[in-house]
Write a protein that holds these residues in place. Sequence first.
Motif, PDB file in Angstrom:
ATOM      1  N   VAL A 142     -27.106   2.632  18.813  1.00  0.00           N
ATOM      2  CA  VAL A 142     -26.195   1.540  18.463  1.00  0.00           C
ATOM      3  C   VAL A 142     -24.753   1.985  18.676  1.00  0.00           C
ATOM      4  N   PRO A 145     -23.743   2.471  23.321  1.00  0.00           N
ATOM      5  CA  PRO A 145     -24.336   1.565  24.305  1.00  0.00           C
ATOM      6  C   PRO A 145     -24.444   2.192  25.702  1.00  0.00           C
ATOM      7  N   ALA A 185     -32.199  -3.547  13.289  1.00  0.00           N
ATOM      8  CA  ALA A 185     -30.862  -3.897  13.773  1.00  0.00           C
ATOM      9  C   ALA A 185     -30.670  -3.426  15.208  1.00  0.00           C
ATOM     10  N   LYS A 189     -29.697  -5.839  18.240  1.00  0.00           N
ATOM     11  CA  LYS A 189     -28.524  -5.606  19.096  1.00  0.00           C
ATOM     12  C   LYS A 189     -28.891  -5.659  20.575  1.00  0.00           C
ATOM     13  N   TYR A 190     -30.039  -5.059  20.908  1.00  0.00           N
ATOM     14  CA  TYR A 190     -30.409  -4.965  22.319  1.00  0.00           C
ATOM     15  C   TYR A 190     -31.422  -6.025  22.743  1.00  0.00           C
ATOM     16  N   SER A 242     -22.587  -4.993  10.949  1.00  0.00           N
ATOM     17  CA  SER A 242     -21.834  -5.314  12.162  1.00  0.00           C
ATOM     18  C   SER A 242     -22.698  -6.041  13.181  1.00  0.00           C
ATOM     19  N   ILE A 243     -24.000  -5.862  13.081  1.00  0.00           N
ATOM     20  CA  ILE A 243     -24.941  -6.537  13.983  1.00  0.00           C
ATOM     21  C   ILE A 243     -25.495  -7.800  13.332  1.00  0.00           C
TER      22      ILE A 243
END
Length: 405
Positions: A142, A145, A185, A189-190, A242-243
């Motif tokens: 995370v 990236p 998470a 995110k991905y 944050s995600i």
Amino acid sequence: MKKILASVFITLCSIAALAQKPGNDRQVFLNYLDQLAKPVLSNLAADKLKANMIVDLSPRIDNAAQRKTYAYLEAFGRLMSGIGPWLNDESGDAKEQALRKQYREWAIKGLKNATDSNAADYMRWEGGQSLVDASFLALGLVRCPWLWENSDAATKANVQRCFIKTRNTVPVYSNWILFSSMIEAFFMKYRYDYDKIRIEYGIREFSEHWYTGDGMFSDGMHFALDYYNSYVIQPYLNAIMSIANADGRYKGFAPKLEQISKRYAVIQERYINTDGSFPVIGRSIAYRAGAFQHLADMALRKQLPQEISPAQVRCALTAVIQKTTEPANTFNKDGWLTIGLYGEQKDIADFYINTGSLYLAAEVLLPLGLPASDPFWSDTAAPWTSVKVWKGQGTVQADHSLNLR
């Protein structure tokens, strides 16, 4: 006599300032990174980590054979969560960029070998401790990236498969619920399928039930005065939020978490003594400089409270690194961390500590994710709170608790 003492004081301050020039501090961080990371990542990239890593165990280890099987993922996951922001950065002089290029190459190969079931260094992804350290690796990805985007399709598929294996572990009712949340998470995110409930559970327990006051959460049902708010709780909550809060789902908790995190950053900064030492309290103290992951993370995210400047945090963390690496036996003859806080002190280790566990010490390196031109690195050296107080400076602000309503 007063003039002589004043002269000595000024000389000592000048020496301290010289040791803490902005450029020198970043180099201290980079030297520490290289010393920590090289044995782990160079061996893992060559598919020889299991063959060459010397795994030492706590004298009171609960299950020696099992703990050794977890040690490799512990070292890899914890190291990556600490150096991930630096790997993701592009700044620095030619020497630093060359160093980063080497570590990026090792990290890509290491991630491949750690998750490829045909590799000698394929790691253990099932069992309680695997959940913990898979989550540290997820946090590292995370925070970086670049590493994820530059890994090949087969490695990405293997990482996904390995992380899914951890869902079979029911986390302990403590900070461990954030380990499950972090992995989900990562998936979120991905853009992989993820379990919303595991994210919700982690955030809700801490936001609704486990805040104890004055910038700290309890670790489950009971509060303990240790560094787990920094080792895990607050850095994980901030990363997950944050995600997960991108759509405002947790907008009620977000401003509270910001206040809590800033207050705890103030507390952490005040923990650091004039020489970089800090209170020896709580379990897992063998994680050394990792005790200040939260302060380092707040600096990385540029969320430090107004009362502490980036420069004073930089100088304080530099002092912590220097203090915890001061003894010659901090690393063994083959370059691996020894068990201890100040050199080798095996009796200080809890029942779950092994060589791999110690690499949580890398978390202090998070600010290397800030460009070399950032004020954190470029501002003139500044004394942190303990230095101000114990050098008799009159510019120290009174400390006040946080009272959330």
